[in-house]
Design an enzyme around this catalytic site. Structure first.
Site, PDB file in Angstrom:
ATOM      1  N   GLU A 113      34.854  23.584  68.237  1.00  0.00           N
ATOM      2  CA  GLU A 113      33.542  23.371  67.636  1.00  0.00           C
ATOM      3  C   GLU A 113      32.783  22.161  68.146  1.00  0.00           C
ATOM      4  O   GLU A 113      31.553  22.181  68.218  1.00  0.00           O
ATOM      5  CB  GLU A 113      33.702  23.262  66.106  1.00  0.00           C
ATOM      6  CG  GLU A 113      34.195  24.533  65.424  1.00  0.00           C
ATOM      7  CD  GLU A 113      33.192  25.659  65.524  1.00  0.00           C
ATOM      8  OE1 GLU A 113      31.971  25.393  65.418  1.00  0.00           O
ATOM      9  OE2 GLU A 113      33.615  26.815  65.742  1.00  0.00           O
ATOM     10  N   SER A 485      61.812  54.498  14.887  1.00  0.00           N
ATOM     11  CA  SER A 485      63.035  54.005  14.249  1.00  0.00           C
ATOM     12  C   SER A 485      63.323  52.538  14.541  1.00  0.00           C
ATOM     13  O   SER A 485      64.162  51.932  13.868  1.00  0.00           O
ATOM     14  CB  SER A 485      64.228  54.851  14.694  1.00  0.00           C
ATOM     15  OG  SER A 485      64.055  56.198  14.298  1.00  0.00           O
TER      16      SER A 485
END
Length: 789
Positions: A113, A485
């Protein structure tokens, strides 16, 4: 004699001077005019730029905030052993101070860059002039932005490519350079820049693309990452590998020519084959867990939770969570393998040219991604005895024998067009531990599992369904289902307070409500097995889950008393109307409620709230929240210790010789307690159980309730999942049977409240009658709602 030459003669003797051609004079005058015009134009341009600078500079934004850079850091969720499960926020970012930024990454960025970053004052004037001239010809062209200029753009400017924005970019860069040092600017850039895949900053990108910490990246990997700022989408190595590799190699060359790496490093970097993190590499086993934690943190911090860089540490370990996830998925898939084959997920047209098949398969399976170990495949050849299919990876698999049994109907010549397995069919393949493939289908059935330490409330595992990606509904905390149950132990617990004992004999005989009683049609409740065994001691009736006994016990105990007793375990009273149907678990619970309730039995009578988050720290590691395990004292007691102990002995018998005998039979240890649960028509199946150090609950059913099958029960479906998890969780944990507290004595071989010993409690119930007291009108309505499903 000759004399001196006269002047005129001398002049005549000199060479003659030729006048410049007229055309050359015209050219020279034209060049002079053009030069003057160009100079005037340049001066005008410089004046224009100066004017623009003078006008723009006062309008520049205030940049002092850069000196106190506080990036938006996402919320991260970690297991107790440090494995990251999830990340929440608009941006993925891990802030790394410049001093901790690896040199190879800094070098790659500078080479790509701005190689002169540490030499210039923020603006590369030659490059800017070139870009300006390009912009005059084409407003879309631009370049020569230094790192400082990119910082200016990323923080303060739009992405619009115009001459005006470039002017502002230059001015801001100069202003930033006057405020910050070079290292500070580079730190801002390397932590802020967008790099695709929602990654902001190179540390986050290293994890997302390579599944690595930034400090561990190689030269080749650093160069690949450094190529992303130019165009994150165009140079994405996952979606555009060819283009990304070209730029990566260019940056490696730049690093060498710029003196950042040696020739040997350069050659090694070019040869390295990069390994990328699979985009399906998300931690699927922890997604429900991470989302639950996110919701808890959001409820306290609001939207700030997603930008403050909070680190949330859970009570659950990665290995416990993984085992629970695998156990539940296996249980659901085992059930699915017994179901009727519904047909392929889709059909695709395969090209006649074999060289094009691979590309077509990859394209087709992009819409049918793998579901963890449940792989998507396209059938290439199919007969009743053998199927060949291609996976997303391009690998081919062959399925034969028992591997075809789950899809037998789809291989039949009589199979309908939407059910038939033929070339081009998209199917699912599952590989067992032996490496053998079988064909199956994505399950429609769902499930949930949750485990916690009953002594502290610390959660040990939480799995809210088969696949978070497909359905984010968390069945552990959000699914209200009938417990069946599995609610009976709480009814029996209430009965103990009314004088019932483990040896109370209750008649397991038919019950019948005629039309006069129900006000509609006759109702005759049944036991699950359809059998009636006559008088049974209470401990045997619970071990065998006898419905007739439970109805009689509830009727004798009192429905309103039993309803209020449920408060002791953390249930919502209003979800359990005070009717006889409570005896059959007709109310509504969540798996989280169930594990909390069974933990009361496990810890001796204390209602301990579940705890998922152990601590929260900020982005700098400072402690914001530290959870404390509650002290088990009388303030938390909701159930008498002796009641919990007697119920423990009943629940232990269930895992020893009752409907859950498979538990002790498989695990070979006596300190296991629990209860199966199967609702009417087998729409919900449960197993809830514990060992004194851990309680766990498993639920399986359809999101929209429907029959699982006439032979499906909690003991058959949910219990195996529970056992698989508990075998892991209890590995190395010594046997720890629960000891009797004060207030109980042994009577006829069973523990009993001392005041009810010696026959002083309820000795028998229902031996002289077959029908309990007629229910009220409200009870009749509730009964009909339950049994007309």
């Amino acid at each position: 004699m000759t004399g001196p030459v006269p002047p005129t003669a001398a002049a005549d003797a000199a060479p003659a001077r030729t006048a410049a051609p007229a055309w050359l004079m015209r050219v020279l005058r034209g060049l002079a005019w053009l030069f003057g015009l160009g100079l005037a134009g340049l001066l005008a341009l410089l004046a224009l730029i100066a004017l623009a600078l003078a006008v723009a500079y006062p309008n520049l934004p205030e940049i002092s905030s850069l000196a106190d850079y506080r990036p938006k850091l996402p919320l991260r969720v970690y297991t107790s052993d440090g494995v990251q499960l999830g990340e929440f926020g608009e941006e993925r970012r891990n802030f790394v101070p410049i001093a901790q930024m690896p040199q190879v990454m800094k070098d790659a960025v500078l080479a790509a860059e701005d190689a002169r970053f540490y030499q210039h004052g923020g603006v590369d004037y030659k490059g800017v002039a070139r870009a300006a001239l390009e912009n005059l010809r084409d407003a879309r062209s631009q370049g020569a932005s230094t790192i400082t200029m990119q910082v200016a753009r990323n923080f303060y400017l739009s992405s619009e490519k115009t001459f005006t924005r470039k002017i502002y970019e230059i001015l801001l860069a100069l202003k930033i350079e006057s405020l910050l040092g070079k290292d500070q600017i580079l730190e801002l850039y390397m932590n802020q820049i967008f790099l695709g895949q929602r990654a902001s900053g190179f540390a986050a990108a290293a994890e997302i693309y390579f599944d690595k910490k930034l400090k561990d990246v190689t030269v080749a990997e650093a160069a690949m990452l450094a190529g992303l700022p130019k165009a994150p989408s165009a140079y994405n190595p996952i979606s555009n590998p060819r283009r990304a590799t070209i730029r990566q190699r260019y940056i490696i060359d730049r690093m060498f020519t710029g003196g950042f790496i040696t020739e040997a490093q350069h050659d090694e970097a070019l040869e390295q084959v990069l390994r990328y993190r699979s985009q399906n590499d998300s931690l699927m086993y922890g997604e429900f867990l991470a989302e639950t934690a996110r919701q808890l943190v959001f409820s306290q911090y609001g939207e700030d939770a997603y930008i403050r860089g909070l680190n949330v540490h859970l009570t659950v370990s990665a290995v416990d969570q993984m085992v629970a996830y695998r156990a539940l998925r296996k249980g659901l898939m085992d059930y699915e393998l017994r179901q009727v084959y519904r047909g392929p997920e889709a059909y695709v047209d395969l090209p006649a040219d074999p060289t094009l098949v691979d590309e077509r398969v990859a394209e087709a399976l992009a819409e049918h991604p793998d579901n963890d170990d449940l792989r998507a495949a396209v059938v290439l050849e199919a007969t009743p005895r053998k199927v060949t299919a291609m996976l997303q990876s391009g690998d081919s698999i062959t399925v034969v024998g028992d591997g075809l049994r789950p899809v037998t109907s789809g291989l039949s010549a009589k199979a309908g067009p939407k059910k038939q397995i033929r070339p081009g069919a998209v199917v699912r393949a599952l590989r067992n531990a032996k490496g053998e493939w079988s064909l199956t289908q994505l399950p429609e059935v769902q499930g949930a599992m949750v485990a916690m330490d009953p002594r502290t409330g610390a959660l040990r595992a939480l799995v809210g369904g088969f696949d978070f990606g497909k359905n984010k509904f968390n069945r552990v905390t959000q699914a209200w289902r009938q417990p069946g149950s599995s609610l009976k132990p709480f009814i029996y617990s209430a009965a103990l307070e009314k004088g019932f004992t483990s040896t109370t004999v209750v008649n397991d005989a038919p019950l019948f409500f005629d039309a006069k009683v129900t006000g509609s049609q006759p109702w005759e409740p049944k036991n699950y097995d359809g059998k009636f065994e006559g008088p049974l001691p209470l401990h045997t009736a619970l071990a065998k889950s006898k419905n007739m006994v439970s109805i009689r016990v509830l009727n004798a105990t009192g429905t309103e008393f039993a309803q209020s007793w449920l408060d002791s375990f953390g249930f919502d009273r209003e979800r359990h109307p005070a009717y006889l149907t409570m005896a059959l678990g007709a109310g509504s619970v969540t798996p989280m409620q169930m594990v909390t309730a069974y933990s009361v039995f496990a810890n001796g009578g204390y209602l301990v709230p579940p705890m998922l988050i152990s601590r929260v720290t900020d982005s700098k590691g400072r402690l914001l929240l530290q959870a404390q395990a509650p002290e088990l004292n009388e303030n938390l007691r909701t159930l008498p210790a002796r009641n919990a102990f007697v119920m423990d002995t009943l629940l232990q018998e269930i895992t020893r010789s009752g409907t859950a005998a498979r538990a002790q039979g498989t695990m070979r240890r006596p300190d296991l307690y629990g209860k199966t649960g199967t609702t009417n028509d087998s729409m919900d199946v449960w197993f809830a159980g514990f060992q004194p150090t851990i309680a766990a609950v498993v639920w399986i059913g359809y999101d929209t309730p429907r029959k699982l099958g006439d032979r499906e029960t909690g003991g058959g479906l949910s219990l195996p999942v529970w056992i698989e998890f508990m075998q892991h969780a209890l590995k190395g944990v010594p046997v720890q049977e629960i000891q009797p507290p004060p207030g109980v004595v042994q009577s006829a071989g069973y523990w009993t409240f001392e005041e009810f010993a010696g026959g002083r409690g309820v000795n028998s119930l229902g031996l002289e009658e077959s029908v309990p007291q007629a229910p009220s009108a409200e009870e009749r309505s509730s009964i009909l709602d339950l049994f007309k499903r």
